[in-house]
Design a protein around this motif. Sequence first.
Motif, PDB file in Angstrom:
ATOM      1  N   LYS A 204      87.766 -34.881  -2.386  1.00  0.00           N
ATOM      2  CA  LYS A 204      88.469 -35.818  -1.364  1.00  0.00           C
ATOM      3  C   LYS A 204      87.616 -36.738  -0.907  1.00  0.00           C
ATOM      4  CE  LYS A 204      92.640 -34.011  -1.191  1.00  0.00           C
ATOM      5  NZ  LYS A 204      93.182 -33.338  -0.097  1.00  0.00           N
ATOM      6  N   GLU A 205      87.959 -37.802  -0.283  1.00  0.00           N
ATOM      7  CA  GLU A 205      87.141 -38.750   0.264  1.00  0.00           C
ATOM      8  C   GLU A 205      86.805 -38.748   1.776  1.00  0.00           C
ATOM      9  OE1 GLU A 205      87.332 -43.196  -0.973  1.00  0.00           O
ATOM     10  OE2 GLU A 205      87.878 -43.504   1.066  1.00  0.00           O
ATOM     11  N   PHE A 206      85.548 -38.720   2.075  1.00  0.00           N
ATOM     12  CA  PHE A 206      85.298 -38.632   3.608  1.00  0.00           C
ATOM     13  C   PHE A 206      84.362 -39.835   3.800  1.00  0.00           C
ATOM     14  CE2 PHE A 206      85.716 -34.266   2.059  1.00  0.00           C
ATOM     15  CZ  PHE A 206      86.545 -33.831   3.178  1.00  0.00           C
ATOM     16  N   PRO A 207      84.458 -40.197   5.338  1.00  0.00           N
ATOM     17  CA  PRO A 207      83.678 -41.197   5.725  1.00  0.00           C
ATOM     18  C   PRO A 207      82.200 -40.806   5.979  1.00  0.00           C
ATOM     19  CG  PRO A 207      85.153 -40.363   7.615  1.00  0.00           C
ATOM     20  CD  PRO A 207      85.408 -39.781   6.229  1.00  0.00           C
ATOM     21  N   SER A 208      81.191 -41.603   5.991  1.00  0.00           N
ATOM     22  CA  SER A 208      79.997 -41.171   6.145  1.00  0.00           C
ATOM     23  C   SER A 208      79.162 -42.608   6.527  1.00  0.00           C
ATOM     24  CB  SER A 208      79.263 -40.626   4.880  1.00  0.00           C
ATOM     25  OG  SER A 208      78.624 -41.565   4.129  1.00  0.00           O
ATOM     26  N   ALA A 209      78.030 -42.235   7.068  1.00  0.00           N
ATOM     27  CA  ALA A 209      77.237 -43.292   7.558  1.00  0.00           C
ATOM     28  C   ALA A 209      76.661 -44.345   6.366  1.00  0.00           C
ATOM     29  CB  ALA A 209      75.674 -42.735   8.277  1.00  0.00           C
ATOM     30  N   ASN A 210      76.809 -43.693   5.312  1.00  0.00           N
ATOM     31  CA  ASN A 210      76.562 -44.572   3.918  1.00  0.00           C
ATOM     32  C   ASN A 210      77.781 -44.983   3.268  1.00  0.00           C
ATOM     33  OD1 ASN A 210      73.689 -44.519   4.732  1.00  0.00           O
ATOM     34  ND2 ASN A 210      73.703 -42.271   3.723  1.00  0.00           N
ATOM     35  N   GLY A 211      78.738 -45.029   3.788  1.00  0.00           N
ATOM     36  CA  GLY A 211      80.036 -45.355   3.086  1.00  0.00           C
ATOM     37  C   GLY A 211      80.837 -44.082   2.797  1.00  0.00           C
ATOM     38  N   PRO A 212      81.992 -44.248   1.991  1.00  0.00           N
ATOM     39  CA  PRO A 212      82.835 -43.238   1.699  1.00  0.00           C
ATOM     40  C   PRO A 212      82.076 -42.377   0.557  1.00  0.00           C
ATOM     41  CG  PRO A 212      83.986 -45.217   1.523  1.00  0.00           C
ATOM     42  CD  PRO A 212      82.567 -45.611   1.808  1.00  0.00           C
ATOM     43  N   VAL A 213      82.301 -40.887   0.858  1.00  0.00           N
ATOM     44  CA  VAL A 213      81.594 -39.936   0.094  1.00  0.00           C
ATOM     45  C   VAL A 213      82.651 -38.962  -0.549  1.00  0.00           C
ATOM     46  CG1 VAL A 213      79.721 -38.082  -0.039  1.00  0.00           C
ATOM     47  CG2 VAL A 213      79.417 -40.140   1.080  1.00  0.00           C
ATOM     48  N   ARG A 214      82.643 -38.483  -1.725  1.00  0.00           N
ATOM     49  CA  ARG A 214      83.431 -37.564  -2.473  1.00  0.00           C
ATOM     50  C   ARG A 214      82.525 -36.288  -2.935  1.00  0.00           C
ATOM     51  NH1 ARG A 214      88.653 -39.276  -3.525  1.00  0.00           N
ATOM     52  NH2 ARG A 214      88.955 -41.304  -3.682  1.00  0.00           N
ATOM     53  N   PRO A 215      82.560 -35.340  -1.844  1.00  0.00           N
ATOM     54  CA  PRO A 215      81.651 -34.207  -2.371  1.00  0.00           C
ATOM     55  C   PRO A 215      82.312 -33.528  -3.348  1.00  0.00           C
ATOM     56  CG  PRO A 215      82.665 -33.736  -0.432  1.00  0.00           C
ATOM     57  CD  PRO A 215      82.928 -35.260  -0.546  1.00  0.00           C
ATOM     58  N   ALA A 216      81.454 -33.130  -4.322  1.00  0.00           N
ATOM     59  CA  ALA A 216      82.093 -32.332  -5.723  1.00  0.00           C
ATOM     60  C   ALA A 216      82.158 -30.816  -5.643  1.00  0.00           C
ATOM     61  CB  ALA A 216      81.474 -32.759  -7.007  1.00  0.00           C
ATOM     62  N   THR A 217      81.185 -30.461  -4.723  1.00  0.00           N
ATOM     63  CA  THR A 217      80.685 -29.046  -4.463  1.00  0.00           C
ATOM     64  C   THR A 217      80.883 -28.559  -2.969  1.00  0.00           C
ATOM     65  OG1 THR A 217      78.459 -29.309  -4.243  1.00  0.00           O
ATOM     66  CG2 THR A 217      79.294 -29.089  -6.607  1.00  0.00           C
ATOM     67  N   SER A 218      80.883 -27.305  -2.722  1.00  0.00           N
ATOM     68  CA  SER A 218      80.644 -26.898  -1.252  1.00  0.00           C
ATOM     69  C   SER A 218      79.352 -27.185  -0.770  1.00  0.00           C
ATOM     70  CB  SER A 218      81.148 -25.342  -1.173  1.00  0.00           C
ATOM     71  OG  SER A 218      80.739 -24.451  -2.152  1.00  0.00           O
ATOM     72  N   ALA A 219      78.351 -27.240  -1.725  1.00  0.00           N
ATOM     73  CA  ALA A 219      76.941 -27.614  -1.178  1.00  0.00           C
ATOM     74  C   ALA A 219      76.925 -28.934  -0.820  1.00  0.00           C
ATOM     75  CB  ALA A 219      75.912 -27.345  -2.474  1.00  0.00           C
ATOM     76  N   GLU A 220      77.656 -29.706  -1.641  1.00  0.00           N
ATOM     77  CA  GLU A 220      77.487 -31.160  -1.091  1.00  0.00           C
ATOM     78  C   GLU A 220      78.200 -31.420   0.233  1.00  0.00           C
ATOM     79  OE1 GLU A 220      78.915 -33.612  -4.343  1.00  0.00           O
ATOM     80  OE2 GLU A 220      77.262 -33.155  -5.717  1.00  0.00           O
ATOM     81  N   LEU A 221      79.312 -30.722   0.172  1.00  0.00           N
ATOM     82  CA  LEU A 221      80.145 -30.728   1.488  1.00  0.00           C
ATOM     83  C   LEU A 221      79.645 -30.155   2.606  1.00  0.00           C
ATOM     84  CD1 LEU A 221      82.971 -31.233   2.958  1.00  0.00           C
ATOM     85  CD2 LEU A 221      83.732 -28.992   2.304  1.00  0.00           C
ATOM     86  N   ALA A 222      78.775 -29.131   2.356  1.00  0.00           N
ATOM     87  CA  ALA A 222      77.829 -28.437   3.647  1.00  0.00           C
ATOM     88  C   ALA A 222      76.755 -29.474   3.943  1.00  0.00           C
ATOM     89  CB  ALA A 222      77.191 -27.370   3.263  1.00  0.00           C
ATOM     90  N   THR A 223      76.296 -30.059   3.323  1.00  0.00           N
ATOM     91  CA  THR A 223      75.294 -31.134   3.265  1.00  0.00           C
ATOM     92  C   THR A 223      75.660 -32.289   4.228  1.00  0.00           C
ATOM     93  OG1 THR A 223      73.883 -30.682   1.670  1.00  0.00           O
ATOM     94  CG2 THR A 223      73.409 -32.649   2.729  1.00  0.00           C
ATOM     95  N   LEU A 224      77.148 -32.780   3.968  1.00  0.00           N
ATOM     96  CA  LEU A 224      77.597 -33.893   4.462  1.00  0.00           C
ATOM     97  C   LEU A 224      77.842 -33.465   5.874  1.00  0.00           C
ATOM     98  CD1 LEU A 224      78.844 -36.918   4.038  1.00  0.00           C
ATOM     99  CD2 LEU A 224      81.218 -35.515   3.432  1.00  0.00           C
ATOM    100  N   ILE A 225      78.690 -32.013   6.058  1.00  0.00           N
ATOM    101  CA  ILE A 225      78.933 -31.952   7.293  1.00  0.00           C
ATOM    102  C   ILE A 225      77.704 -31.731   8.348  1.00  0.00           C
ATOM    103  CG2 ILE A 225      79.623 -29.812   8.721  1.00  0.00           C
ATOM    104  CD1 ILE A 225      81.484 -29.151   6.482  1.00  0.00           C
ATOM    105  N   LEU A 226      76.733 -31.160   7.884  1.00  0.00           N
ATOM    106  CA  LEU A 226      75.222 -31.160   8.792  1.00  0.00           C
ATOM    107  C   LEU A 226      75.078 -32.927   9.163  1.00  0.00           C
ATOM    108  CD1 LEU A 226      73.170 -29.814  10.092  1.00  0.00           C
ATOM    109  CD2 LEU A 226      71.832 -29.671   7.920  1.00  0.00           C
ATOM    110  N   ASP A 227      74.719 -33.534   8.056  1.00  0.00           N
ATOM    111  CA  ASP A 227      74.534 -35.134   8.093  1.00  0.00           C
ATOM    112  C   ASP A 227      75.358 -35.980   9.212  1.00  0.00           C
ATOM    113  OD1 ASP A 227      72.406 -34.428   6.811  1.00  0.00           O
ATOM    114  OD2 ASP A 227      73.064 -35.422   4.838  1.00  0.00           O
TER     115      ASP A 227
END
Length: 405
Positions: A338-361
């Motif tokens: 799914k697409e999430f907003p981020s400071a660097n533009g929209p991001v689509r985490p493909a793994t739970s590791a990427e999602l966890a990093t996104l959540i922390l950032d």
Amino acid sequence: MSSARISRRISAIAESATLAVDAKAKALKAAGRPVIGFGAGEPDFPTPDYIVQAAIEAASQPKYHRYSPAGGLPELKQAIADKTFRDSGYKATAAQVLVTNGGKQAVYNTFATLLDPGDEVIVPTPFWTTYPEAIRLGGGVPVEVFAGPEQGYLVTVEQLEAALTERTKILLFVSPSNPTGAVYSPEQVKEIGQWAASKGLWVVTDEIYEHLTYDGVPFTSIATAAPELGDKVVILNGVAKTYAMTGWRVGWMIGPADVIKAATNLQSHATSNVSNIPQMAALAAVSGPLTAVDEMKVAFDRRRKAIVAGLNAIDGVDCPTPKGAFYVYADVRALLGKEFPSANGPVRPATSAELATLILDEVEVAVVPGEAFGPSGYLRLSYALGDEDLATGVARLQDFLGKAK
């Protein structure tokens, strides 16, 4: 001549993911960031006063300033045997107890003592991050058997049977579970124990969360539920979770006398005795009442209900209600891609590791991804933190994850 600076054995070990997440969260906090840490499994309560007092008194006695037996103070070993009989009905002598530097050393000692190169260990998955690494250090091969939320994160005898080979030597059994909080019923524990006995397997059972069960669910020790196992069972435990003593570093293993003697020999060369002061604190803990854990359980139960309700209110998150320990294991597979907003533009985490990093950032909430414990697609959150932090952290997750498109 080898030019490698680090041995293959040590190079192959992964860093503890839970401690890595906790360290990153603490570093950000120290830098002034308002991070909420759901990473480490650590009660937020102080160690009970009477336990601290026992350590203070021990520190003033010169006899505790000296070396003591590598396997543990005799009075603590006896108290651990007595406590084990009190809490699980399993009879052991002091000679069957080895006091270790925290539960992790008990895990390592056990696998190093029992395994030869190539021996297989069946590891119900999701698993605590240290188990497979300790197995590999001991020369063994971890064989993962995955049970998802559809089956309450509980493996079946049929799954275990399918994983069995001629190289299988040990079944690892953990209930209540870290990371899922799942608890096997007395009937399931007995069935699994009898199956292991019928195959001639050793069972290594980690019982460190024995006192943390909820909703009237009982703790069942596989060592007593399946007496057919005889002397092919090793119990791992410690004071960390029950008495809020994670930093005191006192654990133990209980097993047949020959295994304990061999593991004590290993420890005599690795670390020698556990510090005497924490040993005396542990003696006060295991000899004393369970009042402290009963009080903590009230808070844990309240937080358990709050975090499950809060996470299940998020579209795309499925969080089963754990029956033990102090973790939830949320299924976030529906959010991946799914697409999430981020400071660097929209991001689509493909793994739970990427999602966890996104959540922390993005929202400064530290969670541990499923990759640390098995397959991707899950997040582990410890609810052993203050009520206010828990509410703030869940609110941030609801706000951020609710933006998925």
